[in-house]
Design a protein around this motif. Structure first.
Motif, PDB file in Angstrom:
ATOM      1  N   UNK A 175      29.999  30.140 -22.339  1.00 62.89           N
ATOM      2  CA  UNK A 175      28.547  29.992 -22.470  1.00 62.89           C
ATOM      3  C   UNK A 175      27.855  30.086 -21.109  1.00 62.89           C
ATOM      4  N   UNK A 176      28.413  29.375 -20.113  1.00 62.00           N
ATOM      5  CA  UNK A 176      27.790  29.374 -18.788  1.00 62.00           C
ATOM      6  C   UNK A 176      27.855  30.754 -18.140  1.00 62.00           C
ATOM      7  N   UNK A 177      28.962  31.464 -18.359  1.00 61.38           N
ATOM      8  CA  UNK A 177      29.080  32.801 -17.764  1.00 61.38           C
ATOM      9  C   UNK A 177      27.957  33.690 -18.272  1.00 61.38           C
ATOM     10  N   UNK A 178      27.636  33.519 -19.555  1.00 59.14           N
ATOM     11  CA  UNK A 178      26.540  34.292 -20.153  1.00 59.14           C
ATOM     12  C   UNK A 178      25.214  33.987 -19.473  1.00 59.14           C
ATOM     13  N   UNK A 179      24.901  32.686 -19.370  1.00 59.65           N
ATOM     14  CA  UNK A 179      23.579  32.331 -18.859  1.00 59.65           C
ATOM     15  C   UNK A 179      23.469  32.530 -17.348  1.00 59.65           C
ATOM     16  N   UNK A 180      24.583  32.302 -16.624  1.00 59.40           N
ATOM     17  CA  UNK A 180      24.514  32.391 -15.164  1.00 59.40           C
ATOM     18  C   UNK A 180      24.672  33.824 -14.666  1.00 59.40           C
ATOM     19  N   UNK A 181      25.319  34.644 -15.468  1.00 59.72           N
ATOM     20  CA  UNK A 181      25.606  35.998 -15.010  1.00 59.72           C
ATOM     21  C   UNK A 181      26.728  36.029 -13.988  1.00 59.72           C
ATOM     22  N   UNK A 182      27.457  34.951 -13.848  1.00 51.63           N
ATOM     23  CA  UNK A 182      28.647  34.886 -12.994  1.00 51.63           C
ATOM     24  C   UNK A 182      29.534  33.766 -13.548  1.00 51.63           C
ATOM     25  N   UNK A 183      30.713  33.641 -13.013  1.00 53.47           N
ATOM     26  CA  UNK A 183      31.571  32.568 -13.512  1.00 53.47           C
ATOM     27  C   UNK A 183      31.041  31.225 -13.016  1.00 53.47           C
ATOM     28  N   UNK A 184      31.192  30.176 -13.813  1.00 56.36           N
ATOM     29  CA  UNK A 184      30.652  28.873 -13.425  1.00 56.36           C
ATOM     30  C   UNK A 184      31.517  28.154 -12.392  1.00 56.36           C
ATOM     31  N   UNK A 185      30.918  27.195 -11.721  1.00 61.08           N
ATOM     32  CA  UNK A 185      31.650  26.323 -10.804  1.00 61.08           C
ATOM     33  C   UNK A 185      32.087  25.081 -11.579  1.00 61.08           C
ATOM     34  N   UNK A 186      33.137  24.424 -11.095  1.00 63.28           N
ATOM     35  CA  UNK A 186      33.564  23.192 -11.770  1.00 63.28           C
ATOM     36  C   UNK A 186      32.416  22.204 -11.983  1.00 63.28           C
ATOM     37  N   UNK A 187      31.531  22.083 -10.990  1.00 62.50           N
ATOM     38  CA  UNK A 187      30.434  21.123 -11.123  1.00 62.50           C
ATOM     39  C   UNK A 187      29.489  21.538 -12.248  1.00 62.50           C
ATOM     40  N   UNK A 188      29.322  22.831 -12.415  1.00 59.61           N
ATOM     41  CA  UNK A 188      28.429  23.292 -13.481  1.00 59.61           C
ATOM     42  C   UNK A 188      29.036  23.041 -14.855  1.00 59.61           C
ATOM     43  N   UNK A 189      30.363  23.231 -14.938  1.00 63.71           N
ATOM     44  CA  UNK A 189      31.047  22.933 -16.199  1.00 63.71           C
ATOM     45  C   UNK A 189      30.914  21.444 -16.507  1.00 63.71           C
ATOM     46  N   UNK A 190      31.096  20.630 -15.468  1.00 62.07           N
ATOM     47  CA  UNK A 190      31.022  19.181 -15.633  1.00 62.07           C
ATOM     48  C   UNK A 190      29.638  18.761 -16.130  1.00 62.07           C
ATOM     49  N   UNK A 191      28.610  19.342 -15.521  1.00 64.44           N
ATOM     50  CA  UNK A 191      27.250  18.989 -15.918  1.00 64.44           C
ATOM     51  C   UNK A 191      27.007  19.408 -17.369  1.00 64.44           C
ATOM     52  N   UNK A 192      27.476  20.602 -17.679  1.00 65.20           N
ATOM     53  CA  UNK A 192      27.275  21.135 -19.029  1.00 65.20           C
ATOM     54  C   UNK A 192      27.928  20.246 -20.080  1.00 65.20           C
ATOM     55  N   UNK A 193      29.095  19.733 -19.760  1.00 62.36           N
ATOM     56  CA  UNK A 193      29.840  18.927 -20.736  1.00 62.36           C
ATOM     57  C   UNK A 193      29.592  17.440 -20.553  1.00 62.36           C
ATOM     58  N   UNK A 194      28.791  17.118 -19.554  1.00 66.02           N
ATOM     59  CA  UNK A 194      28.531  15.725 -19.239  1.00 66.02           C
ATOM     60  C   UNK A 194      29.834  14.952 -18.979  1.00 66.02           C
ATOM     61  N   UNK A 195      30.646  15.550 -18.139  1.00 68.06           N
ATOM     62  CA  UNK A 195      31.929  14.945 -17.774  1.00 68.06           C
ATOM     63  C   UNK A 195      31.980  14.796 -16.257  1.00 68.06           C
ATOM     64  N   UNK A 196      32.778  13.846 -15.752  1.00 72.18           N
ATOM     65  CA  UNK A 196      32.971  13.781 -14.299  1.00 72.18           C
ATOM     66  C   UNK A 196      33.701  15.032 -13.804  1.00 72.18           C
ATOM     67  N   UNK A 197      33.312  15.519 -12.627  1.00 72.00           N
ATOM     68  CA  UNK A 197      33.935  16.729 -12.083  1.00 72.00           C
ATOM     69  C   UNK A 197      35.455  16.577 -12.008  1.00 72.00           C
ATOM     70  N   UNK A 198      35.895  15.385 -11.646  1.00 69.35           N
ATOM     71  CA  UNK A 198      37.341  15.155 -11.539  1.00 69.35           C
ATOM     72  C   UNK A 198      38.073  15.521 -12.812  1.00 69.35           C
ATOM     73  N   UNK A 199      37.473  15.165 -13.931  1.00 64.41           N
ATOM     74  CA  UNK A 199      38.133  15.449 -15.193  1.00 64.41           C
ATOM     75  C   UNK A 199      38.164  16.938 -15.482  1.00 64.41           C
ATOM     76  N   UNK A 200      37.094  17.616 -15.091  1.00 64.67           N
ATOM     77  CA  UNK A 200      37.064  19.068 -15.289  1.00 64.67           C
ATOM     78  C   UNK A 200      38.142  19.726 -14.419  1.00 64.67           C
ATOM     79  N   UNK A 201      38.259  19.266 -13.192  1.00 63.11           N
ATOM     80  CA  UNK A 201      39.293  19.813 -12.304  1.00 63.11           C
ATOM     81  C   UNK A 201      40.674  19.591 -12.915  1.00 63.11           C
ATOM     82  N   UNK A 202      40.855  18.418 -13.450  1.00 59.32           N
ATOM     83  CA  UNK A 202      42.120  18.075 -14.080  1.00 59.32           C
ATOM     84  C   UNK A 202      42.373  19.000 -15.278  1.00 59.32           C
ATOM     85  N   UNK A 203      41.324  19.222 -16.050  1.00 63.02           N
ATOM     86  CA  UNK A 203      41.431  20.092 -17.216  1.00 63.02           C
ATOM     87  C   UNK A 203      41.758  21.520 -16.828  1.00 63.02           C
ATOM     88  N   UNK A 204      41.088  22.019 -15.797  1.00 64.92           N
ATOM     89  CA  UNK A 204      41.344  23.385 -15.337  1.00 64.92           C
ATOM     90  C   UNK A 204      42.784  23.517 -14.851  1.00 64.92           C
TER      91      UNK A 204
END
Lengths: 142, 175, 258
Positions: free
Chosen positions: C124-153
């Motif tokens: 979804x973010x790639x669509x709206x941003x026109x580029x690949x998202x950053x971990x922080x952007x994924x975190x904000x989008x999912x309302x998760x702490x960045x640490x957890x997103x990093x862990x997930x990735x």
């Protein structure tokens, strides 16, 4: 005296620096590129940039390991800045080692990194060495 | 070498009623085994290129690339690759692809890279060589990939245009 | 399941959607309508994979991610029907999910869930941003702490590089993932054959056609078919076998010698 914000500090904030040294062997490169990938993710690079840096570091290391003196080390330094990571990868080489810059791998490296350069020179009391320096930005340049 | 193209496939049969060939356990732990899969014996554990590593052997490190051939439906041969394709493992991929491209040329060939987690320029080089060979032999070569680890290197080097890239084996166009 | 008439009203919406600029404010609403409209397709596919040890809710969720991808990627300008594009895309997503299950033994449930959400967020973010998202952007989008997103990735990276079969080999007697995936593959390959099968099916006698359709596209068991068609299960089995042999010969006559 009030706590100073980092941004108002007089000098540029010191970059986070990570250095790893491994035997100059291809089998250890996965570890080095994993470090690169992890640093880029923690520096909030976008996912493509993370992927690019991982591949660029792999390429630089693979090239250098192929030219390294038997039994020597591969040294990689990562300087993490706000929007950029600078990488220096270095090996000791024989006296006449040159890095092929007309190869497919080198062209790929140039494509992946925002900037890449080779340095030759002596280190450690005159032993010849090759260094690849590359810079990678956190996302596409605007 | 096993005949990787011989097995017919019963696309319609599901469930245990017809199980003439259960998946074989393979010798190398990280090769993907599917029903009707033959595993290519990989050439030893040593890298194919002369190594400059004259230190201790690499046995303490896990470096492995799973490569397996299957034929999920008539006229289609699939090479499934798992793991990291870098300077160390690319020669294995090259060997497997060479076998594959020497097969019957009425078979379409697909390269399933969904399990590939890293693709270095050495691996890309192997893929590009194979694409050229396929074009020369007038064969269709399809790459199945969804992960950034594969798509990004293909895109950033402009090599994606050499392949038909699809997101899933089922998306491979018919003959 | 020729569902086309039921979805005919969505076709113009698809065309409109694919013509919109990435930042068009109508995108979101239109996409919601399309996702809601086509949801039965995703649910149907999810159900086909039911009883493989995964909660149906999860499968529907995964299939819906596949549906969203299909809606985003479908290009009516290239011709072709949405269904023939969407079904493999959705099934592919579900199948990948099954592949991914192999890490369920090692990776906590929480990370698994996150993997699904991260995948959705990234596309979804790639669509709206026109580029690949950053971990922080994924975190904000999912309302998760960045640490957890990093862990997930990171977990997503790790599980892919491990062997499927190796992970399951500790469970003696259970099916290997290779078998599970293979089974799913076989099922999905059928979808591919639908197009080439259509003319052949038309040549069959009505009862044979019904049986084949129920068995392979309706996913009914032989016993269920037997009671629906009003013949014995043995009879269904025999008719199926005969019909399939005929169809197979017609589909790939050259392969019979093997």
């Amino acid at each position: 005296m009030p706590q100073q914000e980092p941004s108002s500090a007089p000098a540029e904030p010191r970059a986070a620096s990570v250095e790893i040294r491994t035997a100059a062997r291809a089998a250890l490169i996965p570890t080095v590129r994993a470090v690169a990938s992890d640093l880029a993710a923690r520096a909030d690079f976008d996912l493509d940039a993370i992927s690019d840096l991982r591949m660029a570091v792999d390429e630089a290391c693979a090239t250098l390991v192929g030219l390294a003196e038997p039994g020597s080390s591969l040294r990689c330094t990562f300087d993490v800045h706000d929007e950029r990571i600078d990488v220096a990868a270095q090996v000791l080489t024989g006296a006449d080692a040159t890095l092929p810059t007309d190869s497919f791998g080198w062209r790929v490296l140039q494509t992946l990194a925002d900037q890449v350069a080779v340095e030759t020179g002596a280190v450690d009391g005159g032993r010849p060495a090759l260094t690849i320096r590359l810079h990678k930005l956190a996302g596409p340049a605007l | 070498m096993v005949d990787s193209h011989g097995s017919r496939h019963d696309t319609y049969r599901s469930g245990p009623e017809g199980s003439p060939s259960r998946p074989r356990r393979c010798a190398r732990p990280s090769s993907v085994v599917r029903p009707h899969t033959e595993v290519i014996p990989l050439p030893g554990s040593a890298p194919a290129e002369p190594s400059r590593d004259d230190g201790a052997p690499d046995q303490d490190l896990l470096v492995d690339l799973g490569v397996a051939v299957s034929s999920p439906r008539a006229g289609l041969t699939v090479l499934t690759v798992r793991g990291e394709v870098d300077a160390l493992t690319a020669p294995r991929l090259a060997t497997a692809l060479d076998e594959l491209m020497s097969g019957p040329d009425d078979h379409r060939v697909a390269l399933d890279l969904q399990g590939v987690t890293f693709l270095a320029s050495s691996g890309l080089g192997v893929l590009i060589d194979t694409a050229r060979r396929a074009a020369r032999d007038d064969r269709t070569l399809v790459v199945v990939a969804t992960a950034r680890a594969v798509l990004r290197p293909l895109e950033v080097t402009g090599s994606a245009q050499l392949f038909t890239v699809v997101p899933d084996l089922t998306a491979i166009p018919g003959p | 399941m020729t569902a086309d008439p039921e979805y005919a009203h969505l076709t113009p919406l698809l065309e409109e959607y694919s013509g919109l600029e990435p930042d068009d404010p109508r995108r979101e609403e239109l996409r919601d309508r399309l996702v809601t409209g086509y949801l039965p397709v995703a649910q149907h596919i999810a159900r086909r994979f039911n009883h493989r040890g995964e909660p149906l809710d999860d499968l529907v969720q995964v299939a819906t991610v596949g549906l969203i991808n299909a809606i985003d990627r479908f290009d009516p300008g290239k011709g072709g029907e949405f269904f023939s594009f969407a079904v493999p895309t959705i099934s592919g997503e579900v199948r990948r999910h099954f592949r991914d299950q192999s890490w369920s033994m090692r990776v906590p449930r929480r990370l698994k869930d996150m993997h699904v959400s991260i995948n959705g967020a990234v596309s979804e973010l790639s669509q709206t941003l026109g580029r690949s998202p950053k971990p922080s952007e994924i975190a904000r989008h999912l309302d998760l702490p960045v640490n957890e997103v990093l862990e997930g990735l990171e977990a997503a990276e790790a599980y892919r590089s491990s062997s499927l079969d190796e992970m399951l080999s500790s469970e003696d007697g259970s099916a290997t993932v290779g078998e599970l995936v293979g089974d799913a593959d076989a099922e999905l390959d059928r979808v591919d054959y639908r197009e080439s099968l259509r003319p052949l099916l038309a040549e069959l006698a009505p009862r044979e056609r019904t049986i084949v359709m129920l068995r392979f596209f309706g996913n009914r068991t032989q016993t269920q078919i037997a009671s629906e068609v009003g013949i014995s299960q043995m009879h269904v089995s025999r008719l199926l076998a005969q019909t399939l042999t005929r169809l197979r010969d017609r589909l790939d006559p050259g392969e019979r010698a093997l």
